[in-house]
Design a protein around this motif. Structure first.
Motif, PDB file in Angstrom:
ATOM      1  N   ARG A 200     -31.170  45.299  48.587  1.00  0.00           N
ATOM      2  CA  ARG A 200     -30.347  44.596  47.591  1.00  0.00           C
ATOM      3  C   ARG A 200     -30.293  45.282  46.233  1.00  0.00           C
ATOM      4  NH1 ARG A 200     -27.277  40.455  49.974  1.00  0.00           N
ATOM      5  NH2 ARG A 200     -28.486  39.619  51.722  1.00  0.00           N
ATOM      6  N   GLY A 201     -31.396  45.903  45.847  1.00  0.00           N
ATOM      7  CA  GLY A 201     -31.442  46.476  44.509  1.00  0.00           C
ATOM      8  C   GLY A 201     -31.592  45.383  43.457  1.00  0.00           C
ATOM      9  N   TRP A 202     -31.124  45.651  42.257  1.00  0.00           N
ATOM     10  CA  TRP A 202     -31.308  44.701  41.164  1.00  0.00           C
ATOM     11  C   TRP A 202     -30.124  44.785  40.212  1.00  0.00           C
ATOM     12  CZ3 TRP A 202     -31.933  47.220  36.388  1.00  0.00           C
ATOM     13  CH2 TRP A 202     -32.213  48.589  36.474  1.00  0.00           C
ATOM     14  N   ILE A 203     -29.971  43.734  39.425  1.00  0.00           N
ATOM     15  CA  ILE A 203     -28.891  43.661  38.438  1.00  0.00           C
ATOM     16  C   ILE A 203     -29.530  43.668  37.058  1.00  0.00           C
ATOM     17  CG2 ILE A 203     -26.967  42.298  37.545  1.00  0.00           C
ATOM     18  CD1 ILE A 203     -26.687  41.092  40.341  1.00  0.00           C
ATOM     19  N   SER A 204     -29.036  44.495  36.178  1.00  0.00           N
ATOM     20  CA  SER A 204     -29.645  44.617  34.856  1.00  0.00           C
ATOM     21  C   SER A 204     -29.346  43.395  33.995  1.00  0.00           C
ATOM     22  CB  SER A 204     -29.137  45.873  34.147  1.00  0.00           C
ATOM     23  OG  SER A 204     -27.796  45.704  33.732  1.00  0.00           O
ATOM     24  N   SER A 205     -30.265  43.114  33.090  1.00  0.00           N
ATOM     25  CA  SER A 205     -30.058  42.020  32.143  1.00  0.00           C
ATOM     26  C   SER A 205     -28.807  42.237  31.310  1.00  0.00           C
ATOM     27  CB  SER A 205     -31.277  41.894  31.225  1.00  0.00           C
ATOM     28  OG  SER A 205     -32.424  41.506  31.939  1.00  0.00           O
ATOM     29  N   ALA A 206     -28.506  43.487  30.997  1.00  0.00           N
ATOM     30  CA  ALA A 206     -27.308  43.777  30.196  1.00  0.00           C
ATOM     31  C   ALA A 206     -26.053  43.293  30.914  1.00  0.00           C
ATOM     32  CB  ALA A 206     -27.220  45.273  29.913  1.00  0.00           C
ATOM     33  N   ASN A 207     -25.986  43.488  32.225  1.00  0.00           N
ATOM     34  CA  ASN A 207     -24.832  43.017  32.985  1.00  0.00           C
ATOM     35  C   ASN A 207     -24.765  41.494  33.013  1.00  0.00           C
ATOM     36  OD1 ASN A 207     -23.925  45.579  33.569  1.00  0.00           O
ATOM     37  ND2 ASN A 207     -24.889  45.682  35.584  1.00  0.00           N
ATOM     38  N   LEU A 208     -25.912  40.848  33.128  1.00  0.00           N
ATOM     39  CA  LEU A 208     -25.938  39.388  33.114  1.00  0.00           C
ATOM     40  C   LEU A 208     -25.464  38.860  31.763  1.00  0.00           C
ATOM     41  CD1 LEU A 208     -29.363  38.650  34.865  1.00  0.00           C
ATOM     42  CD2 LEU A 208     -27.102  38.818  35.908  1.00  0.00           C
ATOM     43  N   ARG A 209     -25.953  39.454  30.713  1.00  0.00           N
ATOM     44  CA  ARG A 209     -25.544  39.015  29.373  1.00  0.00           C
ATOM     45  C   ARG A 209     -24.039  39.188  29.166  1.00  0.00           C
ATOM     46  NH1 ARG A 209     -30.598  41.345  27.733  1.00  0.00           N
ATOM     47  NH2 ARG A 209     -29.598  43.327  27.185  1.00  0.00           N
ATOM     48  N   GLN A 210     -23.503  40.286  29.692  1.00  0.00           N
ATOM     49  CA  GLN A 210     -22.080  40.520  29.515  1.00  0.00           C
ATOM     50  C   GLN A 210     -21.252  39.434  30.200  1.00  0.00           C
ATOM     51  OE1 GLN A 210     -20.707  42.550  27.465  1.00  0.00           O
ATOM     52  NE2 GLN A 210     -18.622  41.948  28.044  1.00  0.00           N
ATOM     53  N   ILE A 212     -22.136  36.331  30.737  1.00  0.00           N
ATOM     54  CA  ILE A 212     -22.269  35.104  29.944  1.00  0.00           C
ATOM     55  C   ILE A 212     -21.484  35.216  28.646  1.00  0.00           C
ATOM     56  CG2 ILE A 212     -23.923  33.632  28.732  1.00  0.00           C
ATOM     57  CD1 ILE A 212     -25.995  34.562  30.897  1.00  0.00           C
ATOM     58  N   ARG A 213     -21.542  36.384  28.020  1.00  0.00           N
ATOM     59  CA  ARG A 213     -20.814  36.624  26.764  1.00  0.00           C
ATOM     60  C   ARG A 213     -19.305  36.455  26.956  1.00  0.00           C
ATOM     61  NH1 ARG A 213     -23.006  41.124  25.770  1.00  0.00           N
ATOM     62  NH2 ARG A 213     -24.603  40.386  24.323  1.00  0.00           N
ATOM     63  N   GLU A 214     -18.798  36.944  28.079  1.00  0.00           N
ATOM     64  CA  GLU A 214     -17.361  36.821  28.343  1.00  0.00           C
ATOM     65  C   GLU A 214     -16.948  35.370  28.545  1.00  0.00           C
ATOM     66  OE1 GLU A 214     -16.719  39.334  31.694  1.00  0.00           O
ATOM     67  OE2 GLU A 214     -16.879  41.206  30.532  1.00  0.00           O
ATOM     68  N   ARG A 215     -17.875  34.530  29.017  1.00  0.00           N
ATOM     69  CA  ARG A 215     -17.550  33.117  29.264  1.00  0.00           C
ATOM     70  C   ARG A 215     -17.664  32.261  28.012  1.00  0.00           C
ATOM     71  NH1 ARG A 215     -16.358  28.699  29.274  1.00  0.00           N
ATOM     72  NH2 ARG A 215     -16.565  27.076  30.900  1.00  0.00           N
ATOM     73  N   TRP A 216     -18.740  32.420  27.248  1.00  0.00           N
ATOM     74  CA  TRP A 216     -18.988  31.535  26.113  1.00  0.00           C
ATOM     75  C   TRP A 216     -19.214  32.252  24.781  1.00  0.00           C
ATOM     76  CZ3 TRP A 216     -22.115  30.297  30.591  1.00  0.00           C
ATOM     77  CH2 TRP A 216     -21.744  29.133  31.257  1.00  0.00           C
ATOM     78  N   GLY A 217     -19.497  33.528  24.851  1.00  0.00           N
ATOM     79  CA  GLY A 217     -20.067  34.196  23.691  1.00  0.00           C
ATOM     80  C   GLY A 217     -21.572  34.116  23.780  1.00  0.00           C
ATOM     81  N   LEU A 218     -22.256  34.927  23.001  1.00  0.00           N
ATOM     82  CA  LEU A 218     -23.719  34.975  23.077  1.00  0.00           C
ATOM     83  C   LEU A 218     -24.250  35.530  21.772  1.00  0.00           C
ATOM     84  CD1 LEU A 218     -25.737  34.292  25.380  1.00  0.00           C
ATOM     85  CD2 LEU A 218     -25.779  36.719  25.939  1.00  0.00           C
ATOM     86  N   THR A 219     -25.244  34.858  21.230  1.00  0.00           N
ATOM     87  CA  THR A 219     -25.853  35.332  19.991  1.00  0.00           C
ATOM     88  C   THR A 219     -27.353  35.478  20.187  1.00  0.00           C
ATOM     89  OG1 THR A 219     -26.167  33.060  19.171  1.00  0.00           O
ATOM     90  CG2 THR A 219     -24.112  34.184  18.572  1.00  0.00           C
TER      91      THR A 219
END
Length: 328
Positions: A200-210, A212-219
Motif C-alpha cells: 500500500r505504501g503511505w500518504i504524506s501529511s502534506a497531501n492530506l493537508r492539501q 482539507i485545505r481545498e475543502r475548508w481552508g486550513l490555518t
C-alpha cells in the motif's frame, strides 16, 4: 534537542483488536505470560525511583490495549497522584471504554487518545480484523462517553492506509468542526505489517493537508501537545487537526520520549532497535534502582545518536516486535 521527559508505558501486549497496520494478517503472536509482565509494584518502583529522578514527568499508558490490564483504575490513581507527575494520558482503542470512563477520570486521568480509523463500520471491521457486529458502535459510545465525562482534550488517532480509509479524510476532519475534538492523522509505518506497507505504501501529511485545505481552508493552530504533531485548524472549528509525519519528515530533533514495553524493555527510539535496556530482568536480579537510574541516564545522554534520522524508508532491517508489542 528537546528535554526527554515523556515516557510511553505499555501495560500489556495483548489486544482485543488485530489492526492490520499493527500486526501481520493471520500471524500468531507469542503473547507474554503474566509473570513476564512488569507488576504494578515493579512499574511504580521504576517510575518513582528511576524515571522521575532522571527527569521524566509525563507518562502515557498504552498497550496492546491498556484497558485489558487488571486493576487499571488503581494503577492510574497511584501514578496520577505522584507529586512529580505533570501529565498522565492513555491511548486506547475505546472498545472497553464506556463503562470505565468515569472511573478513569475520577482516578486522575485527564487526557485520552482513542483510535478511530474509519467512520464506516464495515471498513472499521476490516481494519481491526474482527467482523463482530457492533464493534464500531461500541467504540463510538466510548468516545462519546469519554467526552461527556470531561476528557478534554479528547484526541482521535487515525492511521491512514492507502486504498483502505484514505477516502474518509474529509469526513474524519469534519469531526473537529462542531466539537472540541482533536483528530490526529498518522502516516502509515512499516512496523508490524511490512507486507501491507510494501503493498500500500503511505500518504504524506502534506497531501492530506492539501485535501482539507481545498475543502475548508486550513490555518496553523496555536494549540500544541506533548508529541510531534504539526497542528492545524479548519477556520472556525472548535477542535484541531494534527499530522504526525514520521515517514515524510524527520522530527528526531524534537523527540522528547522513550518507550517502556510491558515486559520492561526501555526503548529510546521507536524506529530503531538500538540501545534497549532490559530493566525488568535487572530489577528482579536485585540490581539497585541507583544502578538502573545510571543506566537510563546513559541512554538519555546518547539518545540523539540513537534517534533514527533517515526519512526514506522509516526503518532499516527487520523488526523483532510488532507495533502492539512495542507499545506504539
Amino acid at each position: 534537542m528537546n528535554q526527554v521527559d515523556y515516557l510511553r508505558i505499555s501495560l500489556i501486549d495483548r489486544c482485543n483488536f488485530r489492526c492490520q497496520y499493527c500486526m501481520p494478517a493471520g500471524a500468531e503472536l507469542d503473547y507474554l505470560l503474566k509473570q513476564q509482565l512488569l507488576t504494578d509494584e515493579e512499574l511504580l518502583i521504576l517510575i518513582q525511583e528511576v524515571f522521575i529522578p532522571v527527569g521524566f514527568t509525563r507518562f502515557r499508558l498504552t498497550g496492546g490495549e491498556p484497558l485489558l490490564r487488571p486493576h487499571i483504575v488503581e494503577l492510574i490513581e497511584k501514578i496520577a497522584h505522584l507529586p512529580q507527575t505533570q501529565d498522565l494520558a492513555m491511548t486506547t482503542n475505546g472498545f472497553l471504554l464506556a463503562p470505565i470512563a468515569q472511573s478513569l477520570y475520577n482516578a486522575g486521568l485527564r487526557r485520552i487518545n482513542i483510535s478511530l480509523d474509519s467512520l464506516d463500520p464495515h471498513i472499521f471491521n476490516q481494519i481491526i480484523g474482527n467482523h463482530g457486529r457492533g464493534r464500531w458502535q461500541q467504540v463510538w459510545e466510548g468516545i462519546q462517553t469519554a467526552y461527556n465525562v470531561g476528557f478534554n482534550p479528547l484526541k482521535l488517532n487515525v492511521v491512514v492506509v492507502p486504498g483502505v480509509n484514505d477516502h474518509e479524510i474529509l469526513d474524519l476532519a469534519a469531526l473537529t468542526i462542531d466539537k472540541q475534538w482533536h483528530v490526529r492523522f498518522i502516516e502509515f509505518m512499516p512496523i508490524g505489517n511490512g507486507d501491507l506497507f510494501g503493498d500500500r505504501g503511505w500518504i504524506s501529511s502534506a497531501n492530506l493537508r492539501q485535501s482539507i485545505r481545498e475543502r475548508w481552508g486550513l490555518t496553523e493552530s496555536q494549540v500544541r501537545g506533548n508529541g510531534p504533531a504539526d497542528v492545524f485548524q479548519i477556520p472556525g472549528a472548535k477542535g484541531t487537526l494534527g499530522f504526525i509525519s514520521q515517514m515524510s519528515e524527520c522530527f528526531c530533533d524534537r523527540c522528547n520520549r522513550m518507550r517502556l514495553s510491558a515486559d520492561g524493555w526501555l526503548r529510546p527510539c521507536l524506529l530503531k532497535e538500538t540501545g534497549q535496556i532490559d530493566l525488568k530482568t535487572d530489577l528482579r536480579a536485585g540490581i539497585s534502582t541507583k544502578e538502573l537510574k545510571e543506566k537510563v541516564q546513559e541512554i538519555l545522554n546518547i539518545k540523539p545518536e540513537i534517534n533514527f534520522k533517515q526519512r526514506d524508508s522509516g526503518t532499516v532491517g527487520a523488526y523483532t516486535r510488532t507495533m502492539s508489542q512495542i507499545g506504539g
